[in-house]
Design a protein around this motif. Structure first.
Motif, mmCIF file in Angstrom:
data_model
loop_
_atom_site.group_PDB
_atom_site.id
_atom_site.type_symbol
_atom_site.label_atom_id
_atom_site.label_comp_id
_atom_site.label_asym_id
_atom_site.label_seq_id
_atom_site.Cartn_x
_atom_site.Cartn_y
_atom_site.Cartn_z
ATOM 1 N N ASP A 114 3.050 -7.891 -0.014
ATOM 2 C CA ASP A 114 3.588 -7.268 -1.220
ATOM 3 C C ASP A 114 2.572 -6.376 -1.914
ATOM 4 O OD1 ASP A 114 6.327 -8.197 -1.504
ATOM 5 O OD2 ASP A 114 5.466 -10.188 -1.742
ATOM 6 N N SER A 115 1.301 -6.564 -1.631
ATOM 7 C CA SER A 115 0.251 -5.743 -2.225
ATOM 8 C C SER A 115 -0.195 -4.631 -1.297
ATOM 9 C CB SER A 115 -0.956 -6.616 -2.594
ATOM 10 O OG SER A 115 -0.640 -7.503 -3.634
ATOM 11 N N THR A 116 0.563 -4.410 -0.231
ATOM 12 C CA THR A 116 0.189 -3.385 0.750
ATOM 13 C C THR A 116 1.352 -2.430 0.998
ATOM 14 O OG1 THR A 116 0.964 -4.503 2.770
ATOM 15 C CG2 THR A 116 -1.194 -5.167 1.897
ATOM 16 N N ARG A 117 1.077 -1.438 1.823
ATOM 17 C CA ARG A 117 2.093 -0.468 2.230
ATOM 18 C C ARG A 117 2.824 -0.910 3.489
ATOM 19 N NH1 ARG A 117 -0.193 3.389 4.147
ATOM 20 N NH2 ARG A 117 -2.391 2.799 3.969
ATOM 21 N N LEU A 118 2.628 -2.152 3.931
ATOM 22 C CA LEU A 118 3.351 -2.714 5.067
ATOM 23 C C LEU A 118 4.617 -3.371 4.544
ATOM 24 C CD1 LEU A 118 0.352 -4.291 7.010
ATOM 25 C CD2 LEU A 118 1.533 -2.139 7.515
ATOM 26 N N GLN A 119 5.767 -2.907 5.018
ATOM 27 C CA GLN A 119 7.045 -3.305 4.438
ATOM 28 C C GLN A 119 8.031 -3.782 5.506
ATOM 29 O OE1 GLN A 119 7.589 -3.123 1.004
ATOM 30 N NE2 GLN A 119 5.424 -2.585 0.892
ATOM 31 N N VAL A 120 8.958 -4.622 5.078
ATOM 32 C CA VAL A 120 10.041 -5.066 5.955
ATOM 33 C C VAL A 120 11.028 -3.939 6.200
ATOM 34 C CG1 VAL A 120 12.102 -6.533 6.057
ATOM 35 C CG2 VAL A 120 9.921 -7.500 5.313
ATOM 36 N N TRP A 121 11.486 -3.822 7.435
ATOM 37 C CA TRP A 121 12.592 -2.934 7.787
ATOM 38 C C TRP A 121 13.525 -3.745 8.679
ATOM 39 C CZ3 TRP A 121 12.961 2.396 6.456
ATOM 40 C CH2 TRP A 121 14.048 3.068 7.009
ATOM 41 N N ALA A 122 14.769 -3.961 8.244
ATOM 42 C CA ALA A 122 15.694 -4.824 8.966
ATOM 43 C C ALA A 122 16.874 -4.042 9.513
ATOM 44 C CB ALA A 122 16.194 -5.941 8.042
ATOM 45 N N PHE A 123 17.366 -4.481 10.654
ATOM 46 C CA PHE A 123 18.519 -3.858 11.299
ATOM 47 C C PHE A 123 19.554 -4.931 11.613
ATOM 48 C CE2 PHE A 123 14.762 -1.437 12.283
ATOM 49 C CZ PHE A 123 15.152 -0.110 12.218
ATOM 50 N N LEU A 138 17.515 -7.898 13.522
ATOM 51 C CA LEU A 138 16.237 -7.399 14.028
ATOM 52 C C LEU A 138 15.303 -7.152 12.849
ATOM 53 C CD1 LEU A 138 14.877 -6.486 16.722
ATOM 54 C CD2 LEU A 138 15.559 -4.167 16.144
ATOM 55 N N CYS A 139 14.190 -7.842 12.843
ATOM 56 C CA CYS A 139 13.204 -7.685 11.769
ATOM 57 C C CYS A 139 12.014 -6.884 12.290
ATOM 58 C CB CYS A 139 12.692 -9.047 11.299
ATOM 59 S SG CYS A 139 13.961 -10.187 10.738
ATOM 60 N N SER A 140 11.529 -5.975 11.459
ATOM 61 C CA SER A 140 10.368 -5.196 11.860
ATOM 62 C C SER A 140 9.496 -4.905 10.649
ATOM 63 C CB SER A 140 10.795 -3.878 12.529
ATOM 64 O OG SER A 140 11.367 -2.985 11.581
ATOM 65 N N VAL A 141 8.308 -4.416 10.910
ATOM 66 C CA VAL A 141 7.383 -4.016 9.848
ATOM 67 C C VAL A 141 7.051 -2.548 10.051
ATOM 68 C CG1 VAL A 141 5.424 -4.883 11.232
ATOM 69 C CG2 VAL A 141 5.111 -4.400 8.785
ATOM 70 N N ILE A 142 7.071 -1.798 8.968
ATOM 71 C CA ILE A 142 6.668 -0.401 9.008
ATOM 72 C C ILE A 142 5.539 -0.189 8.011
ATOM 73 C CG2 ILE A 142 8.993 0.367 9.626
ATOM 74 C CD1 ILE A 142 9.104 1.476 6.668
ATOM 75 N N GLU A 143 4.858 0.922 8.150
ATOM 76 C CA GLU A 143 3.823 1.318 7.199
ATOM 77 C C GLU A 143 4.313 2.530 6.419
ATOM 78 O OE1 GLU A 143 -0.718 3.206 7.151
ATOM 79 O OE2 GLU A 143 0.142 2.449 9.018
ATOM 80 N N LEU A 144 4.185 2.484 5.102
ATOM 81 C CA LEU A 144 4.540 3.614 4.264
ATOM 82 C C LEU A 144 3.313 4.472 3.992
ATOM 83 C CD1 LEU A 144 6.853 2.111 1.486
ATOM 84 C CD2 LEU A 144 7.523 3.383 3.520
ATOM 85 N N ALA A 145 3.491 5.782 4.090
ATOM 86 C CA ALA A 145 2.439 6.710 3.691
ATOM 87 C C ALA A 145 2.487 6.872 2.169
ATOM 88 C CB ALA A 145 2.660 8.069 4.372
ATOM 89 N N PRO A 146 1.454 7.438 1.556
ATOM 90 C CA PRO A 146 1.491 7.671 0.109
ATOM 91 C C PRO A 146 2.688 8.496 -0.347
ATOM 92 C CG PRO A 146 -0.752 7.850 0.886
ATOM 93 C CD PRO A 146 0.117 7.715 2.113
ATOM 94 N N ASP A 147 3.260 9.325 0.534
ATOM 95 C CA ASP A 147 4.456 10.088 0.159
ATOM 96 C C ASP A 147 5.735 9.273 0.377
ATOM 97 O OD1 ASP A 147 4.725 10.053 2.906
ATOM 98 O OD2 ASP A 147 4.652 12.227 3.165
ATOM 99 N N GLU A 148 5.580 7.984 0.686
ATOM 100 C CA GLU A 148 6.670 7.030 0.823
ATOM 101 C C GLU A 148 7.508 7.252 2.078
ATOM 102 O OE1 GLU A 148 8.806 6.900 -2.854
ATOM 103 O OE2 GLU A 148 6.961 6.889 -4.030
ATOM 104 N N THR A 168 -7.209 -1.447 4.457
ATOM 105 C CA THR A 168 -6.612 -0.329 5.185
ATOM 106 C C THR A 168 -5.211 -0.023 4.679
ATOM 107 O OG1 THR A 168 -7.879 -0.912 7.168
ATOM 108 C CG2 THR A 168 -5.951 0.520 7.470
ATOM 109 N N TYR A 169 -4.474 -1.069 4.277
ATOM 110 C CA TYR A 169 -3.077 -0.907 3.901
ATOM 111 C C TYR A 169 -2.838 -1.175 2.416
ATOM 112 C CZ TYR A 169 -2.721 -1.238 8.942
ATOM 113 O OH TYR A 169 -2.893 -1.028 10.290
ATOM 114 N N GLN A 170 -3.881 -1.299 1.637
ATOM 115 C CA GLN A 170 -3.760 -1.632 0.219
ATOM 116 C C GLN A 170 -2.881 -0.636 -0.522
ATOM 117 O OE1 GLN A 170 -7.504 -1.605 -1.841
ATOM 118 N NE2 GLN A 170 -6.712 -2.705 -3.616
ATOM 119 N N LEU A 171 -2.100 -1.160 -1.457
ATOM 120 C CA LEU A 171 -1.199 -0.340 -2.251
ATOM 121 C C LEU A 171 -1.929 0.158 -3.492
ATOM 122 C CD1 LEU A 171 2.452 -1.307 -3.086
ATOM 123 C CD2 LEU A 171 0.970 -0.358 -4.835
#
Length: 251
Positions: A114-123, A138-148, A168-171
């Motif tokens: 929750d404190s990082t840019r690594l987020q849940v993406w579900a299908f 299907l559960c996955s993890v994605i990384e968000l860039a600063p532009d979201e 590396t992934y800190q928000l």
């Protein structure tokens, strides 16, 4: 499309601010981090990628995580307890996201996602697939860039937060946590106002009643104060203050 992330588990994260917030505050409306909404797609479960494989969000073709990809699979499961008729998105989200959030924590090795840019993406199946009896999740993890936007990256993030990958992934945010309804992400190595601190505090399960503001303060105050002190290395920093951001289940 991109919108506010709908968290699937109640938690508090601490956002540290530099010379921007004069007092602590509790943010109980909305969600702390912008990000992607779950998608739907039609694919038979046997053809889905498996845990540890990677893929792009627009297709279900399994990729090696050494090649460019957007999503990394954290869990493959089933949706249960819903009607035979195709449920609305709210019910699908509530059925799919809590186990995906649990899978993310286990896969990354820490609750600090929750404190990082690594987020849940579900299908999950679309209406046509549902009517054919498909109930896969299907559960996955994605990384968000600063532009979201989703980052196309190489390599696996399995266990990264249990190691030394938090930085590396800190928000970080370019806006004010106390004034802005939605926080705009910023790269932590560029000018920014807020930094999310490791040490997310759980406020209970997704099925629990939402805690009151007083309960949040009681649960989080000491733990979050310690987290900030550990993070900045001092109890006396007049140039730093912090606020608690509550994340919670989708509505």
């Amino acid at each position: 499309s991109l919108s506010g992330v709908k968290r699937v588990r109640q938690a508090v994260l601490v956002l540290l601010t530099m010379q921007a917030v004069s007092a602590c505050a509790i943010h109980v409306g909305g969600y702390a981090v912008p990000g992607p909404l779950p998608s739907t797609a039609s694919a038979p479960a046997p053809d889905l990628p498996t845990v540890g494989q990677c893929m792009n969000s627009a297709e279900f073709k399994a990729l090696s995580c050494d090649s460019p990809h957007e999503a990394e699979i954290t869990e493959v499961g089933e949706i249960s307890g819903l009607s035979k008729d195709y449920p609305d998105e709210r019910d699908l989200r509530r059925a799919a996201l809590p186990p995906c959030r649990e899978a993310l924590t286990e896969y990354l090795g820490s609750e600090d996602a929750d404190s990082t840019r690594l987020q849940v993406w579900a299908f999950w199946p679309n209406k046509q697939g549902w009517e054919k009896g498909q109930r896969w999740r299907l559960c996955s993890v994605i990384e968000l860039a600063p532009d979201e936007k989703k980052v196309s990256r190489k390599g696996s993030v399995k266990g990264v937060l249990a190691a030394s990958g938090f930085g590396t992934y800190q928000l970080c945010s370019s806006g004010s946590p106390s004034k802005d309804n939605e926080l705009k992400l910023a790269a932590c190595d560029t000018p920014h106002i807020g930094e999310a601190v490791p040490g997310v505090v759980s406020l209970g399960k997704n099925s629990d009643p939402a805690p009151s503001e007083e309960q949040i303060n009681s649960i989080a105050k000491d733990k979050c104060t310690k987290a900030v002190t550990d993070y900045v290395g001092s109890e006396k920093r007049s140039d730093v203050s912090f606020m608690l951001l509550r994340t919670g289940p989708s509505s």
